[in-house]
Design an enzyme around this catalytic site. Structure first.
Site, PDB file in Angstrom:
ATOM      1  N   CYS A 118      -2.133  -0.449   7.381  1.00 19.37           N
ATOM      2  CA  CYS A 118      -1.266   0.726   7.239  1.00 19.37           C
ATOM      3  C   CYS A 118      -1.235   1.557   8.515  1.00 19.37           C
ATOM      4  O   CYS A 118      -0.191   2.091   8.885  1.00 19.37           O
ATOM      5  CB  CYS A 118      -1.720   1.573   6.052  1.00 19.37           C
ATOM      6  SG  CYS A 118      -1.425   0.747   4.474  1.00 19.37           S
ATOM      7  N   HIS A 157       0.853  -1.190   0.000  1.00 18.67           N
ATOM      8  CA  HIS A 157       0.000   0.000   0.000  1.00 18.67           C
ATOM      9  C   HIS A 157       0.892   1.243   0.000  1.00 18.67           C
ATOM     10  O   HIS A 157       2.078   1.176   0.335  1.00 18.67           O
ATOM     11  CB  HIS A 157      -0.902   0.006   1.223  1.00 18.67           C
ATOM     12  CG  HIS A 157      -1.926  -1.078   1.215  1.00 18.67           C
ATOM     13  ND1 HIS A 157      -3.010  -1.073   2.060  1.00 18.67           N
ATOM     14  CD2 HIS A 157      -2.054  -2.199   0.469  1.00 18.67           C
ATOM     15  CE1 HIS A 157      -3.762  -2.137   1.848  1.00 18.67           C
ATOM     16  NE2 HIS A 157      -3.187  -2.844   0.880  1.00 18.67           N
ATOM     17  N   CYS A 202      -5.831   2.064   5.869  1.00 18.13           N
ATOM     18  CA  CYS A 202      -6.512   0.831   6.263  1.00 18.13           C
ATOM     19  C   CYS A 202      -5.909   0.374   7.598  1.00 18.13           C
ATOM     20  O   CYS A 202      -4.886   0.911   8.042  1.00 18.13           O
ATOM     21  CB  CYS A 202      -6.327  -0.232   5.177  1.00 18.13           C
ATOM     22  SG  CYS A 202      -4.643  -0.901   5.102  1.00 18.13           S
ATOM     23  N   GLU A 227       1.137   3.826   1.967  1.00 16.23           N
ATOM     24  CA  GLU A 227       1.757   4.165   3.247  1.00 16.23           C
ATOM     25  C   GLU A 227       2.940   3.238   3.533  1.00 16.23           C
ATOM     26  O   GLU A 227       3.991   3.690   3.982  1.00 16.23           O
ATOM     27  CB  GLU A 227       0.735   4.061   4.391  1.00 16.23           C
ATOM     28  CG  GLU A 227      -0.425   5.010   4.282  1.00 16.23           C
ATOM     29  CD  GLU A 227      -1.631   4.435   3.537  1.00 16.23           C
ATOM     30  OE1 GLU A 227      -2.739   4.966   3.728  1.00 16.23           O
ATOM     31  OE2 GLU A 227      -1.469   3.470   2.755  1.00 16.23           O
TER      32      GLU A 227
END
Length: 155
Positions: free
Chosen positions: A87, A54, A84, A56
């Site tokens: 993350c 992801h 999420c 991040e």
């Protein structure tokens, strides 16, 4: 877009780069320490065949390499979408001081991402009110709308 936080604008640009390269969803992140951009990252799930890549997480990995440490104390993360649960936990493990996000978990769902289902299982966001701050949602929603208009692979 002149009234947008400059770091959020960088995160939007980073996300857009990833979208048009076919790397993944509209999630870009920038990590800043002492007023200096330490790293940038975007979603690379499709490119890397890595469900943990992801925006991040890719930014955290790059920042830790740049600073030669696993401890990002003193750093702030700017990201186009509310992190999420994975993350959010990664940010906490990295000791990031503060997170600024654009679109909400609900906005993520609107464009086909299932963060909310996981978020609900983990109990929501009430415990993170001081850690997470929303900024520049309209600019990030434009990015999400741009992504939604593409024939992008959903995952």
């Amino acid at each position: 877009m002149s009234d947008i936080n400059p770091y959020m604008l960088m995160a939007i640009e980073e996300a857009r780069e990833g979208i048009f390269a076919g790397h993944g969803g509209p999630f870009g992140s920038v990590i800043v320490k002492d007023g200096r951009v330490v790293s940038r990252g975007h979603n690379r799930v499709l490119e890397k065949c890595d469900s943990t890549a992801h925006g991040e997480v890719t930014a955290i990995r790059a920042a830790e390499q740049e600073l030669s440490t696993y401890d990002l104390t003193g750093c702030t993360l700017y990201t186009t979408g509310e992190p999420c649960p994975m993350c959010l936990a990664a940010c906490m493990w990295a000791n990031i001081d503060k997170i600024y996000y654009g679109c909400t978990i609900e906005d993520n769902a609107r464009i086909g991402f299932r963060d909310k289902a996981f978020d609900d299982k983990f109990g929501g966001r009430d415990a993170f009110e001081d850690y997470l701050t929303q900024i520049d949602r309209d600019a990030c929603l434009e990015l999400f709308d741009e992504y939604a208009s593409l024939d992008a692979r959903k995952y």
